[in-house]
Design an enzyme around this catalytic site. Structure first.
Site: not given
Ligand SMILES: *Cc1c(COP(=O)(O)O)cnc(C)c1O
Length: 819
Positions: A552-553, A664, A558, A357, A660
Site C-alpha cells: 500500500k502507499r 482484495k 498505515k 475519504h 480496499t
Molecule cells: C487496492 C489498491 C490500493 C489501496 O490499498 P490500501 O491497502 O487499501 O491502502 C492502493 N494501490 C493499489 C495499486 C491498489 O490496487
C-alpha cells in the site's frame, strides 16, 4: 491439434484475424512479430468489438433519454485494459488458443507488455476504477470524468536502498485504448475579473485553455453495455502563438504552448506540499469545467432545456478534488444559461453527492481566498453568496451561536487576518450536495461525530455510509485464475456477477480434497511471485514459508514501521536462540512514498537496510526473509495479492477510512492481521472473528490514551524486546556506514509522542503474530480458515456498493436489474 476441437478452431480463426491486423494496422510480418506488435494487433482487434458495443450503448441511452450518473474524480487507477477487455468479451480462452497453437510469444507475455494506466495515487483512484467496472456491469448509464495526465503516478526505482522517482511516460508508444474526440473541445477560462449585473455576471477572463476529450471504453461484464471514461487534455488555443510563430520566435511560441498544456502533464501526489499548488487548483477547475460544459451540452441536445436537469443527471464528487463543481454549475446555469439563482441552487443540491475519504484535519482540502480570487474571481463571488445564504439559514435555526457560524462557514478566517482566509472545500461539497457518505461503517460514524458533527446536526438526512468494495472481475477472475477455476468448479461461474454466492464455499472448508486444491492454487501463485521477486531483486523466497504481505502507499498512519519492528524483534529472537521453531516467513513490502514525504522515504530506506542485514545473515537461513518489491501499482498488486498468506492491515484505529487492499487479500484467501480500523471491522463481522487476527487499541481506546497522556518513552523503557529493537535502529545496527540515519524515526516514536501509537500496539502485535505462527504450523486448520475468509467476502463486491449508491444516493433504483 484435432480440427474437431471447437476452441482450437476458434483459436485458429482468431489468430488469422490477429495476423490480418498485424499486416494492415501494425505493418508487421506475423511470423516475426514481437510481443509489442502482437499486443497492438490484439488490442486493435478487441477494440473493434468494444467500439461497436459502445456506439450501441450510447444510441440506446440517447433514445431512452436515460438518467445518467457522472462520476467525477481527479484519479482513475485503471491498470491494464487488454486482459479485462478479453474477459468482458468472453474471448480469453479463444485468445489463449490463438497463441498456444503457434510458436512465438505466449499470451501472458503479450498481456504483460501493456503499461499500466496509473492515473492515480492509491486507494481513492483504484476505487474509482472498480466503480466504473461495476457501474458498467450493472448496466447503469454511467460516465467517469477526469484528467488525461501525460505522466501518471511516478515510477519508483530503488537506488542504494532509497526511493528514486522517474516520470511514468505511459503514453510514449500511444495507447490503443483511447479514442480522441476531435469535435469535443471546450474553453476553460482563468483569471481576469467579473462584472456583476443583478443575479448574473459577465466574466472577463484573462486567458482560456482548450479542454480536449479523450475517451476510454469501460466494458461491462456479462452484458454488452459499456461505459465511458472521458479524460481531458489541455491544449493551447490554436491562434494564440501564431504571431510569435510567424515571426520565427519559436522559443516564445513553445513557451506559450507549454503554459497552457502543462495543466494536464502530471498527477500531483495528494499529500504534496506548496510547490505546484496553483497548478493543482487549475487542474481541478479545468477538468470540472470541461466536464460540466459537456454534461450540459448533452442534456440540451437530448431535452432542449435545463428545467429537468436534476431529474436527468446525478453528479458524484469523489472526495473534494472536484468540489469547485458546485460553484461552476451555478455559474454555468446562471451566467451562461440565464437561470434564476434560486432555481439553479435547488437543482444543484439535487444533482450533487459527495464522498469523504479522510478524517485527518490536515488532509481536508482548503484553498487560499486570495488564490481563488485571482484564478476564479467569479467563483469566489458565487461561493460568498452560497455561504451568506447558508449562514443566514443557520443563524435562523440557531440564533446567536456565533461559534457555530465560525466553525461551519465555507470560509475559514480563524486568525482574523484576511490574507489567511481559506475556502473549505469539504464544506462547499456538503452544502451543495443532498447526500454525503463515508466509506466504511466506522468511518461514516466517526465522520458525523467529529469533523462534520455540526453539519450532521443541521442535515441529519444527508449523511450515509457506503462501505467500499472491489470488483471481483479484476481482483479474482483476472488476478487469480487458479482460484477462479476452483470456484467455477465448486460454485459455477455466477460468482463473478453475484459475489454473495461465495457463501457456498463454507461447506468446502471441511472438505479435505478441496482444501488441498485450494492450497495448491495458492502455492502456484506463490511460485509465480517468487519467480518475479528473484528476477527483480535477486532475493530468493522459499514458497513453503508464510508469505506475510503489506503493500500500500507508504504512510506513517498505515504503520509499515510497526511491521518492521516485528521483523527486527523476530530477528533478535532468532539470534538469541529463542523461537527456534517459529514459522519461517517471507515478509514482503511494496508501496510508493510521496516524493516530498521525508518520513515515508526513511521507512522505505529502513526496510531495505533491515532486508540487507537479515537476508545476508547466514545464521537466519530460510527462517526469515525480507523483500521490498519496487514500483507498486495495479498490475503488481494483481500478482502479489493472490500469493499472500497473511494480509497486514495495521493502521492506527480511527485513521484508515476503509481500505480496499484489505478486501482484495481476504477475497484471495489470505488471513488478515489487523486493527479495529476502517473496513477491517466489517471484514471481521463477515468472515467470523475466529478467522481473523485482530489486535491493538480500538478507536475509543486510542482517544482515551491520547487524553490521559500517552507516554511512549515509558513503553520503550519497560519492554525489553522493544527496547532492543529500537536501540538497534537508533544505534546504526542496520546502517553501519551512517549510524545516525534513523535517529529521526527513533525520535518520532520515543521522544516526540509517537503520534500513530505504534508502541502502544507493539506488544499485542507481537503476541498476535505468535498466534499466526502457531496456526500456520497446522496447515489444515490454516486452509480451512482461509477458505472461510473467501466464503465470507461476498459483501465486499463493488457491485454491492454501487447498488447502494444507485438506490440511496443517485436515484437510479429503477434502472437496476434484479440480481
Ligand atoms: C487496492 C489498491 C490500493 C489501496 O490499498 P490500501 O491497502 O487499501 O491502502 C492502493 N494501490 C493499489 C495499486 C491498489 O490496487
Amino acid at each position: 491439434m484435432p480440427a474437431s476441437n471447437p476452441l482450437a478452431n476458434e483459436g485458429a480463426e482468431f489468430r488469422a484475424e490477429i495476423d490480418r491486423k498485424l499486416l494492415t494496422e501494425v505493418a508487421a510480418e506475423p511470423v516475426t512479430a514481437n510481443t509489442k506488435e502482437l499486443y497492438k494487433a490484439l488490442s486493435l482487434l478487441v477494440r473493434e468489438q468494444l467500439a461497436q458495443r459502445w456506439v450501441k450503448t450510447q444510441v440506446e441511452d440517447r433514445k431512452a433519454k436515460a438518467r445518467r450518473i457522472y462520476y467525477m474524480s481527479m484519479e482513475f487507477l485503471v491498470g491494464r485494459a487488454l486482459n479485462n477487455a478479453l474477459s468482458a468479451l468472453d474471448l480469453r480462452d479463444t485468445a489463449d488458443a490463438a497463441f498456444s497453437a503457434v510458436g512465438g510469444p505466449a499470451l501472458t507475455d503479450v498481456l504483460e507488455c501493456e503499461p499500466d494506466a496509473a492515473l492515480g495515487n492509491g486507494g481513492l483512484g483504484r476505487l474509482a476504477a472498480c466503480f466504473l467496472d461495476s457501474m458498467a456491469t450493472l448496466e447503469l448509464p454511467s460516465w467517469g470524468y477526469g484528467m488525461r495526465y501525460e505522466y501518471g503516478m511516478f515510477a519508483q526505482s530503488i537506488i542504494n536502498g532509497a526511493q528514486v522517482e522517474h516520470p511514468d511516460s505511459w503514453l510514449v508508444d500511444g495507447t490503443p485504448w483511447e479514442f480522441p474526440r476531435p469535435g469535443t473541445v471546450f474553453p476553460v477560462r482563468f483569471g481576469g475579473s467579473a462584472e456583476h449585473c443583478g443575479e448574473w455576471a459577465e466574466w472577463n477572463a484573462a486567458e482560456a485553455v482548450e479542454a480536449r476529450a479523450y475517451d476510454y471504453v469501460i466494458p461491462g461484464h456479462g452484458t454488452e453495455r459499456v461505459s465511458t471514461l472521458r479524460l481531458w487534455k489541455a491544449g493551447a488555443p490554436a491562434q494564440i502563438d501564431l504571431n510569435a510563430f510567424n515571426s520565427g520566435d519559436y522559443a516564445r511560441a513553445a513557451e506559450f504552448k507549454n503554459r497552457f498544456e502543462n495543466i494536464s502533464w502530471v498527477l500531483y501526489p495528494n499529500d504534496s506540499t506548496p510547490a505546484g499548488r496553483e497548478l493543482r487548483l487549475r487542474q481541478e477547475y479545468f477538468f470540472v469545467s470541461a466536464s460540466l460544459q459537456d454534461i450540459l451540452f448533452h442534456h440540451l441536445e437530448e431535452h432542449g432545456h435545463l428545467n429537468n436537469l436534476a431529474d436527468q443527471i446525478a453528479i458524484h464528487l469523489n472526495d473534494t478534488h472536484p468540489a469547485i463543481s458546485v460553484a461552476e454549475l451555478m455559474r454555468l446555469l446562471c451566467d451562461d444559461y440565464g437561470m434564476l439563482w434560486s432555481q439553479a441552487w435547488s437543482q444543484c443540491k439535487r444533482i450533487f453527492s459527495y464522498t469523504n475519504h479522510t478524517l485527518m484535519p490536515e488532509a481536508l482540502e482548503t484553498w487560499a481566498v486570495g488564490l481563488m480570487q485571482y484564478l476564479l474571481p467569479r467563483h469566489m463571488r458565487i461561493i460568498y453568496r452560497i455561504n451568506q445564504e447558508f449562514l443566514n439559514e443557520v443563524s435562523q435555526r440557531f440564533p446567536g451561536d456565533i461559534d457555530l457560524i465560525r466553525r461551519i462557514s465555507l470560509i475559514d478566517d480563524a486568525d482574523g487576518n484576511p490574507d489567511n482566509k481559506r475556502v473549505r472545500m469539504a464544506h462547499l461539497s456538503i452544502v451543495g450536495s443532498h447526500r454525503i457518505n463515508g466509506v466504511s461503517q466506522l468511518h461514516s460514524d466517526l465522520m458525523v461525530q467529529t469533523i462534520f458533527a455540526d453539519f450532521a446536526r443541521l442535515y441529519p438526512d444527508r449523511f450515509h455510509n457506503k462501505t467500499n468494495g472491489v470488483t471481483p472481475r479484476r481482483w479474482v477472475a483476472q488476478a487469480n485464475p487458479n482460484l477462479a477455476t476452483l470456484l467455477d468448479r465448486r460454485l459455477g461461474k455466477e460468482w463473478r456477477l453475484d459475489l454473495d454466492r461465495l457463501k457456498g464455499l463454507r461447506a468446502a472448508a471441511d472438505d479435505p480434497e478441496f482444501r488441498n486444491e485450494f492450497a495448491a492454487a495458492k502455492h502456484v501463485n506463490k511460485l509465480r511471485l517468487a519467480d518475479y521477486v528473484k528476477r527483480e531483486t535477486g532475493i530468493i523466497l522459499n514458497p513453503h514459508c508464510l508469505f506475510d504481505v503489506q503493500v500500500k502507499r507508504i504512510h506513517e498512519y498505515k504503520r509499515q514501521l510497526l511491521n518492521v519492528l516485528h521483523v527486527i524483534t523476530r530477528y533478535n529472537a532468532l539470534l538469541h536462540g529463542v523461537d527456534e521453531d517459529a514459522t519461517p516467513r517471507c515478509v514482503i513490502f511494496a508501496g510508493k512514498a510521496a516524493s516530498s514525504y521525508y518520513m515515508a522515504k526513511q521507512i522505505i530506506h529502513l526496510i531495505h537496510d533491515v532486508a540487507t542485514t537479515i537476508n545476508g545473515d547466514p545464521r537466519v537461513k530460510d527462517r526469515l526473509k525480507v523483500v521490498f518489491i519496487p514500483n507498486y501499482g495495479v498490475s503488481l498488486a494483481e500478482m502479489i495479492i493472490p500469493a499472500a498468506n497473511l494480509s497486514e492491515q495495521i493502521s492506527t484505529a480511527g485513521t484508515e477510512a476503509s481500505g480496499t487492499g484489505n478486501m482484495k487479500f481476504a477475497l484471495n484467501g489470505a488471513l488478515t492481521i489487523g486493527t479495529e480500523d476502517g473496513a477491517n471491522i466489517e471484514i471481521r463481522d463477515n468472515v467470523g472473528a475466529e478467522n481473523i487476527f485482530i489486535f491493538g487499541n480500538s478507536t475509543p481506546q486510542v482517544a482515551a490514551l491520547r487524553t490521559s497522556g500517552y507516554d511512549p518513552r515509558a513503553i520503550y523503557q519497560n519492554d525489553p524486546a522493544l527496547n532492543e529493537t529500537l536501540n538497534r535502529i537508533d544505534g546504526g545496527f542496520f546502517s553501519p556506514n551512517e549510524r545516525k540515519r534513523y535517529h529521526d524515526l527513533f525520535n518520532a516514536l520515543v521522544n516526540y509522542g509517537d503520534h500513530y501509537m505504534l508502541l502502544a500496539d507493539y506488544a499485542d502485535y507481537i503476541a498476535t503474530q505468535r498466534r499466526v505462527d502457531a496456526l500456520y504450523a497446522t496447515p489444515d486448520e490454516w486452509q480451512r480458515r482461509a477458505i472461510l475468509n473467501v466464503a465470507g467476502m461476498g459483501a465486499f463486491s463493488a457491485d454491492r456498493t454501487i447498488r447502494e449508491y444507485a438506490i440511496d444516493t443517485w436515484g437510479m433504483e429503477q434502472l437496476l436489474k434484479p440480481i
